[in-house]
Design a protein around this motif. Structure first.
Motif, PDB file in Angstrom:
ATOM      1  N   CYS A   1      36.482  30.730  56.934  1.00 15.32           N
ATOM      2  CA  CYS A   1      35.114  31.231  57.030  1.00 15.32           C
ATOM      3  C   CYS A   1      34.168  30.305  56.266  1.00 15.32           C
ATOM      4  O   CYS A   1      34.562  29.641  55.306  1.00 15.32           O
TER       5      CYS A   1
ATOM      6  N   ASP B   1      31.900  31.263  54.421  1.00 15.51           N
ATOM      7  CA  ASP B   1      31.511  31.990  53.207  1.00 15.51           C
ATOM      8  C   ASP B   1      31.594  31.085  51.970  1.00 15.51           C
ATOM      9  O   ASP B   1      32.616  30.414  51.759  1.00 15.51           O
TER      10      ASP B   1
ATOM     11  N   GLY C   1      33.230  33.810  59.923  1.00 17.54           N
ATOM     12  CA  GLY C   1      34.212  34.683  60.556  1.00 17.54           C
ATOM     13  C   GLY C   1      35.465  33.965  61.019  1.00 17.54           C
ATOM     14  O   GLY C   1      36.280  34.554  61.722  1.00 17.54           O
TER      15      GLY C   1
ATOM     16  N   HIS D   1      39.237  36.286  54.900  1.00 16.23           N
ATOM     17  CA  HIS D   1      39.088  36.674  53.490  1.00 16.23           C
ATOM     18  C   HIS D   1      38.569  38.095  53.368  1.00 16.23           C
ATOM     19  O   HIS D   1      37.916  38.617  54.281  1.00 16.23           O
TER      20      HIS D   1
ATOM     21  N   CYS E   1      34.614  39.990  54.203  1.00 15.25           N
ATOM     22  CA  CYS E   1      33.949  39.018  55.090  1.00 15.25           C
ATOM     23  C   CYS E   1      32.693  39.630  55.730  1.00 15.25           C
ATOM     24  O   CYS E   1      32.776  40.639  56.439  1.00 15.25           O
ATOM     25  N   GLY E   2      31.551  39.001  55.483  1.00 13.83           N
ATOM     26  CA  GLY E   2      30.286  39.514  56.001  1.00 13.83           C
ATOM     27  C   GLY E   2      30.217  39.492  57.519  1.00 13.83           C
ATOM     28  O   GLY E   2      29.606  40.376  58.130  1.00 13.83           O
TER      29      GLY E   2
END
Ligand code: ZN
Length: 240
Positions: free
Chosen positions: A87, A89, A112, A143, A146-147
């Protein structure tokens, strides 16, 4: 030793992997090797990532090959031992959480860690590493928290509530959410894991470059989930 008298990661990872002495800086005195490509298989590459993550979470990072004078030997070529699809992130930096240095892993980052439907840029990058760099291992890394997966859960029934291309990105994760609904446990955790599993399955079947090499056991595709709280990467057992 390399040409500049510095110890490269490849000089100490072998004894670390062989004897399980992760985290010991005395490994830097191991027998020198020629810089450049080592002949490692997928299991060895995975072992080194696991060992690196163990060093990271225990606070004993070796931070190999992090200065320009230490990676001069790579200026004419790269020899990564694993592709990590993670990701985007900011809390999930693969080189740090696996304690590897410049040139060790070929990282493809996208929010994602989507693969299916992600288009030529993601798949082409992975295929390049496999076909041109002969990388034996692909790790799909999700992870906790995860947003992108959170958004897919939140907007699972919506079609146009997100602006720009975010909507299209989240759409790619919705199948993992749909498949996770009704499962015991936490929906977000399950969806993160399912999203990784889908990515692994898609790569294992990705023609014409990855799938034949997987079949011939020249390439292995595995999944893992990074825990933001503990710093631990847990590999997903594909048999489950
Ligand atoms: Zn994420």
């Amino acid at each position: 030793m390399n040409d500049h008298g510095k110890t490269s990661r490849r000089e100490f990872v072998i004894p670390v992997a062989t004897f399980g002495l992760a985290g010991s800086r005395t490994m830097a005195t191991a027998a020198p090797q020629e810089p450049g490509r080592r002949s490692v298989n997928a299991d060895q590459a995975l072992r080194e990532l696991v060992d690196g993550n163990r060093r990271f979470r225990s606070g004993n990072r070796l931070t190999p090959r992090g200065r320009p004078e230490e990676f001069l030997t790579l200026t004419h070529g790269q020899f990564p031992e694993a592709v990590v699809v993670s990701c985007a992130d900011s809390r999930v930096p693969p080189e740090i959480l696996f304690d590897v240095g410049v040139g060790d892993i070929f990282v493809v980052r996208v929010a994602g860690n989507v693969i299916d439907g992600a288009g030529v840029s993601v798949k082409g990058s992975i295929e390049y590493a496999v076909a041109e760099l002969n990388v034996p291992l692909i790790l799909v890394l999700g992870h906790s928290g995860c947003g992108a997966v959170k958004s897919a859960i939140k907007h699972i029934d919506d079609r146009d509530s997100l602006p720009g291309a975010i909507s299209g990105l989240v759409e790619l994760i919705k199948p993992a959410v749909a498949m996770s609904k009704g499962m015991p446990g936490d929906l977000l955790e399950n969806a993160v894991r399912k999203n990784v599993e889908i990515g692994v399955e898609k790569l294992q079947c990705l023609e014409p470059i990855v799938a034949p090499r997987v079949k011939d056991r020249k390439v292995k595709v595995v999944g893992g989930v990074y825990d933001l709280f503990s710093g631990t990467v847990t590999l997903i057992d594909a048999q489950k």
